[in-house]
Design an enzyme around this catalytic site. Structure first.
Site, PDB file in Angstrom:
ATOM      1  N   SER A  70       0.822  -1.211   0.000  1.00  0.00           N
ATOM      2  CA  SER A  70       0.000   0.000   0.000  1.00  0.00           C
ATOM      3  C   SER A  70       0.859   1.266   0.000  1.00  0.00           C
ATOM      4  O   SER A  70       2.008   1.260   0.432  1.00  0.00           O
ATOM      5  CB  SER A  70      -0.922   0.021   1.210  1.00  0.00           C
ATOM      6  OG  SER A  70      -1.613  -1.191   1.337  1.00  0.00           O
TER       7      SER A  70
HETATM    8  N1  SAH Z   1      -0.735  -4.985   4.114  1.00  0.00           N
HETATM    9  C1  SAH Z   1      -0.068  -5.328   2.880  1.00  0.00           C
HETATM   10  C2  SAH Z   1      -0.933  -4.986   1.679  1.00  0.00           C
HETATM   11  C3  SAH Z   1      -0.890  -6.071   0.669  1.00  0.00           C
HETATM   12  S1  SAH Z   1      -2.089  -5.984  -0.611  1.00  0.00           S
HETATM   13  C4  SAH Z   1       1.308  -4.693   2.812  1.00  0.00           C
HETATM   14  O1  SAH Z   1       1.644  -3.876   3.677  1.00  0.00           O
HETATM   15  O2  SAH Z   1       2.089  -5.034   1.916  1.00  0.00           O
HETATM   16  C5  SAH Z   1      -3.408  -6.961   0.042  1.00  0.00           C
HETATM   17  C6  SAH Z   1      -3.104  -8.367   0.442  1.00  0.00           C
HETATM   18  O3  SAH Z   1      -4.344  -8.968   0.834  1.00  0.00           O
HETATM   19  C7  SAH Z   1      -2.534  -9.261  -0.665  1.00  0.00           C
HETATM   20  O4  SAH Z   1      -1.339  -9.827  -0.219  1.00  0.00           O
HETATM   21  C8  SAH Z   1      -3.605 -10.314  -0.870  1.00  0.00           C
HETATM   22  O5  SAH Z   1      -3.103 -11.594  -1.183  1.00  0.00           O
HETATM   23  C9  SAH Z   1      -4.287 -10.318   0.486  1.00  0.00           C
HETATM   24  N2  SAH Z   1      -5.641 -10.886   0.491  1.00  0.00           N
HETATM   25  C10 SAH Z   1      -6.642 -10.726  -0.419  1.00  0.00           C
HETATM   26  N3  SAH Z   1      -7.724 -11.432  -0.069  1.00  0.00           N
HETATM   27  C11 SAH Z   1      -7.417 -12.055   1.111  1.00  0.00           C
HETATM   28  C12 SAH Z   1      -8.119 -12.948   1.969  1.00  0.00           C
HETATM   29  N4  SAH Z   1      -9.361 -13.340   1.718  1.00  0.00           N
HETATM   30  N5  SAH Z   1      -7.485 -13.391   3.080  1.00  0.00           N
HETATM   31  C13 SAH Z   1      -6.216 -13.005   3.363  1.00  0.00           C
HETATM   32  N6  SAH Z   1      -5.506 -12.161   2.583  1.00  0.00           N
HETATM   33  C14 SAH Z   1      -6.092 -11.707   1.457  1.00  0.00           C
END
Ligand code: SAH
Length: 220
Positions: A70
């Site tokens: 993000s």
């Molecule tokens: N907090 C992260 C943001 C990553 S983007 C950071 O600081 O890098 C969002 C993430 O949510 C992705 O890695 C994606 O795989 C995850 N995601 C999407 N749907 C999900 C679900 N149902 N359960 C767990 N993770 C999920």
């Protein structure tokens, strides 16, 4: 890469990181604890080496598997919003690169984080242990269900956008706890804060944001 180059990146990153903090302040992030945490955590180790030079720009960046780390402003805003609940135990849905987990881990007692892509978890764990952040517990699972065995939580932060707020997450909030979550099915979503007060949930929209979708099921 030689030691000399590594040192070069280290020095550049400290300076560009300080500039990132100045920009966050200008954009209204006022919580000094959040700013200090983001000043101390090297965001460039959470992105691919080829993109490390862009790590302190205010943009989201690819982290593989079609996912993104993000934007710093959004991490700061969500962390600041979570901290208003004075939480000790925080659940994060969507570990991704582990950057948001790292920022939280330096501010609260314990972070529980759920990620549905196995390949991202291994890398996130390596980064967190390199930073000696030992208070993050990561689980490979579908985060739509939260983490019932560890709940209730003082705060829950969701870093991927569902179309609707998952009921299970509301059920894992402690009294006075808050859920910070982007909601919507379009390109732009509402960043909502939902606070549990007795049997009621009070909801406000704090910002408009762009997140990858919250998917269902797990992926290797
Ligand atoms: N907090 C992260 C943001 C990553 S983007 C950071 O600081 O890098 C969002 C993430 O949510 C992705 O890695 C994606 O795989 C995850 N995601 C999407 N749907 C999900 C679900 N149902 N359960 C767990 N993770 C999920």
């Amino acid at each position: 890469m030689s030691d000399f180059d590594l040192q070069g990146i280290g020095m550049t990153s400290a300076r560009t990181r300080a500039r990132m903090i100045d920009r966050l302040k200008q954009n209204g992030i006022a919580n000094m604890d959040v700013l200090d945490a983001m000043k101390s955590i090297p965001r460039h180790i959470f992105v691919d080496e080829a993109l490390a030079h862009r790590a302190y720009e205010d943009s989201s960046l690819p982290i593989g598997f079609g996912q993104t780390i993000s934007q710093p402003y959004v991490v700061a805003l969500m962390t600041q919003t979570v901290l208003e609940a004075a939480p000790q135990r925080v659940l994060e849905i969507g570990t991704g690169s582990g950057y948001q987990s790292a920022v939280l881990a330096s501010l609260v007692r314990r972070v529980y984080s759920v990620e549905r892509i196995k390949g991202l978890i291994d890398r996130a764990k390596d980064r967190l242990s390199a930073l000696k952040l030992r208070n993050v517990l990561i689980k490979y699972d579908d985060g739509n269900m939260g983490w019932p065995q560890q709940g209730p939580f003082d705060a829950i932060i969701v870093t991927a956008a569902p179309e609707r707020v998952p009921e299970e997450l509301l059920g894992q909030l402690d009294e006075g706890g808050r859920l910070v979550i982007p909601v919507g099915n379009g390109d732009v979503q509402e960043l909502r804060v939902i606070e549990k007060n007795g049997k009621e949930f009070n909801e406000t929209v704090v910002e408009y944001v762009r997140f990858v979708p919250l998917l269902r099921g797990m992926q290797p």
